[in-house]
Scaffold this motif. Structure first.
Motif, PDB file in Angstrom:
ATOM      1  N   SER A  93       0.764  -1.282   0.003  1.00 42.76           N
ATOM      2  CA  SER A  93       0.240  -0.042  -0.042  1.00 42.76           C
ATOM      3  C   SER A  93       0.704   1.256  -0.007  1.00 42.76           C
ATOM      4  O   SER A  93       0.298   2.152   0.519  1.00 42.76           O
ATOM      5  N   ASP A  94       2.144   1.030  -0.736  1.00 48.00           N
ATOM      6  CA  ASP A  94       2.818   2.342  -0.899  1.00 48.00           C
ATOM      7  C   ASP A  94       3.535   2.128  -2.200  1.00 48.00           C
ATOM      8  O   ASP A  94       3.643   1.014  -2.759  1.00 48.00           O
ATOM      9  N   PRO A  95       4.365   3.304  -2.495  1.00 47.21           N
ATOM     10  CA  PRO A  95       5.057   3.240  -3.896  1.00 47.21           C
ATOM     11  C   PRO A  95       6.346   2.165  -3.622  1.00 47.21           C
ATOM     12  O   PRO A  95       6.683   1.953  -2.562  1.00 47.21           O
ATOM     13  N   GLY A  96       6.627   1.477  -4.868  1.00 47.78           N
ATOM     14  CA  GLY A  96       7.795   0.590  -4.678  1.00 47.78           C
ATOM     15  C   GLY A  96       7.743  -0.381  -5.778  1.00 47.78           C
ATOM     16  O   GLY A  96       8.575  -0.855  -6.216  1.00 47.78           O
ATOM     17  N   ALA A  97       6.386  -1.149  -5.586  1.00 42.84           N
ATOM     18  CA  ALA A  97       6.138  -2.276  -6.717  1.00 42.84           C
ATOM     19  C   ALA A  97       6.607  -1.912  -8.172  1.00 42.84           C
ATOM     20  O   ALA A  97       7.653  -2.873  -8.814  1.00 42.84           O
ATOM     21  N   ARG A  98       6.578  -0.871  -8.817  1.00 37.94           N
ATOM     22  CA  ARG A  98       6.868  -0.589 -10.141  1.00 37.94           C
ATOM     23  C   ARG A  98       8.366  -0.467 -10.291  1.00 37.94           C
ATOM     24  O   ARG A  98       9.176  -0.850 -11.153  1.00 37.94           O
ATOM     25  N   ILE A  99       8.959   0.124  -9.202  1.00 36.37           N
ATOM     26  CA  ILE A  99      10.439   0.255  -9.131  1.00 36.37           C
ATOM     27  C   ILE A  99      11.232  -1.000  -9.109  1.00 36.37           C
ATOM     28  O   ILE A  99      12.183  -1.451  -9.682  1.00 36.37           O
ATOM     29  N   VAL A 100      10.749  -1.982  -8.316  1.00 34.50           N
ATOM     30  CA  VAL A 100      11.009  -3.212  -8.193  1.00 34.50           C
ATOM     31  C   VAL A 100      11.094  -4.155  -9.355  1.00 34.50           C
ATOM     32  O   VAL A 100      11.916  -4.711 -10.123  1.00 34.50           O
ATOM     33  N   ALA A 101       9.753  -4.038 -10.246  1.00 31.17           N
ATOM     34  CA  ALA A 101       9.433  -4.517 -11.249  1.00 31.17           C
ATOM     35  C   ALA A 101      10.597  -4.249 -12.402  1.00 31.17           C
ATOM     36  O   ALA A 101      11.206  -4.910 -13.104  1.00 31.17           O
ATOM     37  N   ALA A 102      10.758  -2.860 -12.302  1.00 29.66           N
ATOM     38  CA  ALA A 102      11.862  -2.155 -13.303  1.00 29.66           C
ATOM     39  C   ALA A 102      13.032  -2.882 -13.305  1.00 29.66           C
ATOM     40  O   ALA A 102      13.948  -3.040 -14.196  1.00 29.66           O
ATOM     41  N   VAL A 103      13.409  -2.667 -12.141  1.00 30.07           N
ATOM     42  CA  VAL A 103      15.104  -3.091 -11.753  1.00 30.07           C
ATOM     43  C   VAL A 103      15.064  -4.697 -12.015  1.00 30.07           C
ATOM     44  O   VAL A 103      16.031  -5.251 -12.648  1.00 30.07           O
ATOM     45  N   ARG A 104      14.045  -5.491 -11.439  1.00 31.97           N
ATOM     46  CA  ARG A 104      14.162  -6.940 -11.980  1.00 31.97           C
ATOM     47  C   ARG A 104      14.063  -7.257 -13.685  1.00 31.97           C
ATOM     48  O   ARG A 104      14.907  -7.897 -13.996  1.00 31.97           O
ATOM     49  N   ALA A 105      13.356  -6.401 -14.284  1.00 36.52           N
ATOM     50  CA  ALA A 105      13.125  -6.477 -15.863  1.00 36.52           C
ATOM     51  C   ALA A 105      14.602  -6.017 -16.425  1.00 36.52           C
ATOM     52  O   ALA A 105      14.780  -6.716 -17.329  1.00 36.52           O
ATOM     53  N   ALA A 106      15.095  -5.267 -15.572  1.00 35.44           N
ATOM     54  CA  ALA A 106      16.609  -4.739 -16.282  1.00 35.44           C
ATOM     55  C   ALA A 106      17.734  -5.770 -15.896  1.00 35.44           C
ATOM     56  O   ALA A 106      18.836  -5.756 -16.112  1.00 35.44           O
ATOM     57  N   GLY A 107      17.509  -6.943 -15.120  1.00 40.79           N
ATOM     58  CA  GLY A 107      18.342  -7.738 -14.662  1.00 40.79           C
ATOM     59  C   GLY A 107      18.783  -7.463 -13.291  1.00 40.79           C
ATOM     60  O   GLY A 107      20.152  -8.376 -12.863  1.00 40.79           O
ATOM     61  N   GLY A 108      18.458  -6.426 -12.636  1.00 46.28           N
ATOM     62  CA  GLY A 108      19.069  -6.059 -11.437  1.00 46.28           C
ATOM     63  C   GLY A 108      18.863  -6.962 -10.294  1.00 46.28           C
ATOM     64  O   GLY A 108      17.893  -7.629 -10.401  1.00 46.28           O
ATOM     65  N   ARG A 109      19.749  -6.941  -9.091  1.00 49.03           N
ATOM     66  CA  ARG A 109      19.442  -7.527  -7.923  1.00 49.03           C
ATOM     67  C   ARG A 109      18.512  -6.780  -6.851  1.00 49.03           C
ATOM     68  O   ARG A 109      18.815  -5.556  -6.757  1.00 49.03           O
ATOM     69  N   VAL A 110      17.365  -7.298  -6.439  1.00 48.51           N
ATOM     70  CA  VAL A 110      16.584  -6.797  -5.477  1.00 48.51           C
ATOM     71  C   VAL A 110      16.937  -7.427  -4.292  1.00 48.51           C
ATOM     72  O   VAL A 110      16.594  -8.790  -4.291  1.00 48.51           O
ATOM     73  N   VAL A 111      17.216  -7.013  -3.169  1.00 43.14           N
ATOM     74  CA  VAL A 111      17.368  -7.520  -1.846  1.00 43.14           C
ATOM     75  C   VAL A 111      16.200  -7.036  -0.752  1.00 43.14           C
ATOM     76  O   VAL A 111      16.356  -5.879  -0.427  1.00 43.14           O
ATOM     77  N   PRO A 112      15.337  -7.848  -0.646  1.00 49.56           N
ATOM     78  CA  PRO A 112      14.641  -7.263   0.469  1.00 49.56           C
ATOM     79  C   PRO A 112      14.950  -7.476   2.045  1.00 49.56           C
ATOM     80  O   PRO A 112      15.329  -8.569   2.207  1.00 49.56           O
ATOM     81  N   LEU A 113      14.553  -6.331   2.682  1.00 49.26           N
ATOM     82  CA  LEU A 113      15.011  -6.543   4.080  1.00 49.26           C
ATOM     83  C   LEU A 113      13.448  -6.963   4.805  1.00 49.26           C
ATOM     84  O   LEU A 113      12.422  -6.068   4.679  1.00 49.26           O
TER      85      LEU A 113
END
Ligand code: SAM
Length: 279
Positions: A93-113
């Motif tokens: 319920s906050d911004p972030g999903a689009r950013i995560v999706a874009a980074v993943r689509a670009a092959g980037g590493r996403v590390v959730p805490l």
């Protein structure tokens, strides 16, 4: 992505109590060169307190596409970015999903805490015994759409978890009561803050309880509704259960009798009775 080590860290921040920032979150926010924040001004004191020298970039609901592109660029340049929202877990319920999706689509590493989130914090103290829960977040602001959304959830056998703002809490609780009948509502308000309160009551009594004291309508809310009891008219079974409890019967006897009268599951009613008795 060229640099293996650069990552987008998704970092939950406290809901109200600064001591809830994890040590790992503190370390990441104190060491990354970039922090993407929902509101850079809101997050400035936290970053200052951590001694962070990160540069900040805005990442809110109105610029998420643009922010995502900038973040992907930073990662491609080998620089890590921590993503934070005003409070709690980004993307919930906050911004972030689009950013995560874009980074993943670009092959980037996403590390959730792991860390603070109002929904799980509220559920953990709700006393609701449903084995499953459905996280809904914010309901539509318009009355007609809200009612429609609630009708679609009426038969769900899991606990329902909603976020709500103070100026809409009376309307929403009124709609919850008329759509779900006599189930249990747990109202978690101002979690981790000075005026934290967690109150369970039959849905039919919730509006009166909120109206009895204006302070009960202030702050931030998580509203949790118990799931639809399986194989029974939940409204009728709860009505009978409540009558028996109000008449002074012990929890065990009241739930046994209510089950015999209505055909609802005895164990479900026993759990409901325990919640009703808490208050
Ligand atoms: N991302 C956040 C999370 O992980 O919980 C949620 C952000 S959402 C924009 C804000 C809503 O979360 C509030 O309107 C309220 O429903 C809920 N919330 C946030 N902090 C809360 C708190 N301290 N007590 C109760 N609810 C809270």
């Amino acid at each position: 992505m060229t640099e293996e080590s650069a990552a987008l860290y998704v970092v939950p921040t406290p809901l109200g109590n600064l001591a809830d920032l994890t040590r790992r979150a503190e370390a990441i926010l104190g060491s990354v060169p970039w922090v993407a924040a929902e509101d850079t001004r809101h997050s400035a004191p936290l970053l200052k307190q951590l001694g962070s020298r990160a540069r900040t970039l805005p990442a809110h609901q109105h610029n998420e596409h643009e922010a995502a592109a900038r973040i992907v660029e930073r990662l491609q340049a080998g620089e890590s970015v921590a993503l934070i929202s005003d409070a709690g877990t980004p993307g919930i319920s906050d911004p972030g999903a689009r950013i995560v999706a874009a980074v993943r689509a670009a092959g980037g590493r996403v590390v959730p805490l792991p860390g603070p989130c109002a929904a799980t914090t509220a559920l953990s103290a709700s006393g609701l015994l449903d084995e499953h829960f459905l996280f809904y977040g914010f309901l539509p602001a318009k009355a007609g759409q809200r009612r429609q959304a609630l009708e679609a959830l009426r038969a769900e056998a899991c606990a329902l978890v909603f976020y709500e703002a103070p100026h809409r809490v009376l309307d929403t609780v009124g709609d919850l009561a008329s759509v779900f009948g006599e189930r249990t509502l747990v109202i978690a308000r101002e979690l981790t803050k000075m005026f934290e309160s967690i109150h369970a009551c039959p849905l039919a009594e919730a509006l009166d309880w909120l109206k009895a004291d204006p302070n009960r309508q202030r702050g931030e809310f998580v509203l949790m509704v118990s799931g639809a009891p399986a194989g029974a008219d939940d409204g009728e079974a709860l009505r009978v259960l409540k009558l028996l409890l109000d008449d002074g019967l012990p929890v065990k006897q009241a739930s046994k009798l209510a089950a015999a009268i209505t055909g609802a599951a005895k164990n479900d009613l026993y759990e409901q009775a325990l919640l009703l008795r808490q208050d």
